[in-house]
Design an enzyme around this catalytic site. Structure first.
Site, PDB file in Angstrom:
ATOM      1  NE  ARG A  65       7.784 -11.063   0.898  1.00 47.67           N
ATOM      2  CZ  ARG A  65       7.691  -9.789   1.312  1.00 47.67           C
ATOM      3  NH1 ARG A  65       8.285  -9.433   2.428  1.00 47.67           N
ATOM      4  NH2 ARG A  65       7.024  -8.896   0.630  1.00 47.67           N
ATOM      5  CB  THR A  66       9.574 -14.239  -5.173  1.00 48.85           C
ATOM      6  OG1 THR A  66       8.446 -14.420  -4.325  1.00 48.85           O
ATOM      7  CG2 THR A  66       9.756 -15.478  -6.040  1.00 48.85           C
TER       8      THR A  66
ATOM      9  CE  LYS B 223      13.338  -0.664 -27.358  1.00 49.89           C
ATOM     10  NZ  LYS B 223      14.609  -1.301 -27.721  1.00 49.89           N
TER      11      LYS B 223
ATOM     12  CG  HIS C 277       4.410 -18.000  -5.534  1.00 50.93           C
ATOM     13  ND1 HIS C 277       5.721 -18.296  -5.861  1.00 50.93           N
ATOM     14  CD2 HIS C 277       4.456 -16.816  -4.876  1.00 50.93           C
ATOM     15  CE1 HIS C 277       6.504 -17.337  -5.409  1.00 50.93           C
ATOM     16  NE2 HIS C 277       5.758 -16.419  -4.807  1.00 50.93           N
TER      17      HIS C 277
ATOM     18  NE  ARG D  83       6.011 -12.893  -8.330  1.00 54.09           N
ATOM     19  CZ  ARG D  83       6.006 -12.630  -7.018  1.00 54.09           C
ATOM     20  NH1 ARG D  83       5.860 -11.377  -6.587  1.00 54.09           N
ATOM     21  NH2 ARG D  83       6.169 -13.598  -6.146  1.00 54.09           N
TER      22      ARG D  83
HETATM   23  N1   CP Z   1       5.760 -14.285  -1.084  1.00 59.18           N
HETATM   24  C1   CP Z   1       5.983 -13.502  -2.156  1.00 59.18           C
HETATM   25  O1   CP Z   1       5.749 -13.904  -3.311  1.00 59.18           O
HETATM   26  O2   CP Z   1       6.446 -12.261  -1.853  1.00 59.18           O
HETATM   27  P1   CP Z   1       6.912 -11.168  -2.917  1.00 59.18           P
HETATM   28  O3   CP Z   1       5.677 -10.760  -3.690  1.00 59.18           O
HETATM   29  O4   CP Z   1       7.503 -10.059  -2.120  1.00 59.18           O
HETATM   30  O5   CP Z   1       7.880 -11.838  -3.844  1.00 59.18           O
END
Ligand code: CP
Length: 302
Positions: free
Chosen positions: A51-52, A80, A129, A101
């Site tokens: 999703r993100t 590397k 998040h 991320r």
């Molecule tokens: N909600 C969320 O962070 O989903 P993903 O891990 O699929 O990005």
């Protein structure tokens, strides 16, 4: 918000968060706008995501911008031995904005300190998040028509759940009452509870999901996160503790909505999906509008 990184939800004031939600509402009505002509957004995902990453990329594509990046750092020079600092400096020369991320808590803050362009934290380990929080706030507002004075239950892995940490902190601005359902070993950390205490808001802790069902406006289910456990036996012991099924919704308030940041494993039965109280797929869709609002605000285009 022009030029301002978003690493922790409190990096943005309540007013700035509400402004993002307002702009997102416009994008919901009209998601395809050619605002990012010649802009390049880098999505650097050192951890899996559906999703993100894809909603960020969809947001950029619908705004006419370009995306560079990776979804698996093993295909990059990190393999590397390249440092995060060198990776971020390099990518910030190639882009106008970085979305990252990374499994290491604090890595996003570090990236924002070495980057030449703003950085958006798309999840740093079990810490925060914040863009999920903005879309969660948007979804709560969409379903309850207010963010104030709500009763919100958080269920599952409250210790490692970064979406929970960021959202609890954000909801402290809105006089919410918190109902925290988890096994004892996965309680909400004190570092997050302190935000509730500072605002003198009420919170209650439970181990049984059934205890909160009749009480709440929002039921925020979360996955027990296997990847955060150092002891696999501990994960096995708690992994099936919470499972919401359709019959349990009979004991809930009329306005109650079930949210989940997703992915789900087994904490919401698929028979819940066709209930009008299930709102988690719409929640994930809202991520596109909210991320469009965030990107355009940071780039000074809204
Ligand atoms: N909600 C969320 O962070 O989903 P993903 O891990 O699929 O990005």
């Amino acid at each position: 918000m022009k030029g301002k990184s978003l690493i922790s939800i409190n990096d943005y004031t309540k007013e700035e968060q509400l402004r993002i939600l307002e702009i997102a509402k416009d994008f919901e009505s009209n998601p395809s706008q050619n605002l990012l002509n010649n802009k390049v957004v880098a999505t650097l995902f050192f951890e899996p995501s559906t999703r993100t990453r894809l909603s960020f990329e969809s947001a950029v594509c619908r705004l006419g911008g370009k995306v560079i990046g990776f979804s698996d750092s093993s295909s990059t020079s990190v393999k590397k031995g390249e440092s995060l600092k060198d990776t971020i400096i390099t990518v910030s020369n190639y882009s106008d904005l970085i979305v990252m991320r990374n499994p290491v808590e604090g890595s996003a803050r570090f990236a924002s300190e070495v980057s030449k362009v703003p950085v958006i934290n798309a999840g740093d380990g079990a810490n925060q998040h914040p863009t999920q929080t903005l879309l969660d706030l948007y979804t709560i507002l969409q379903t309850q028509h207010t963010l104030d004075d709500l009763h919100v239950a958080f269920v599952g892995d409250l210790k490692y759940g970064r979406t929970v940490h960021s959202l609890v902190i954000a909801l402290c601005n809105f006089n919410c009452t918190f109902h925290l359902v988890s096994p004892t070993e996965l309680k909400l950390p004190s570092a997050v509870k302190i935000h509730i205490k500072e605002k003198k808001l009420a919170y209650y802790q439970y181990t049984d999901l059934n205890d909160v069902l009749p009480l709440v406006d929002i039921l925020y289910m979360t996955r027990i996160q296997r990847e955060r456990f150092s002891d696999p036996l501990e994960y096995e012991r708690v992994k099936n503790l919470y499972n919401l099924n359709k019959s349990m919704l009979e004991h809930t308030k009329e306005n109650m909505k079930v949210l989940h940041p997703m992915p789900r494993v087994n904490e919401i039965d698929i028979d819940v999906d066709d209930s009008p109280k299930a709102h988690y797929f719409q929640q994930a869709l809202n991520g596109v509008y909210v991320r469009q609002a965030l990107i355009t605000s940071i780039l000074g285009l809204k």
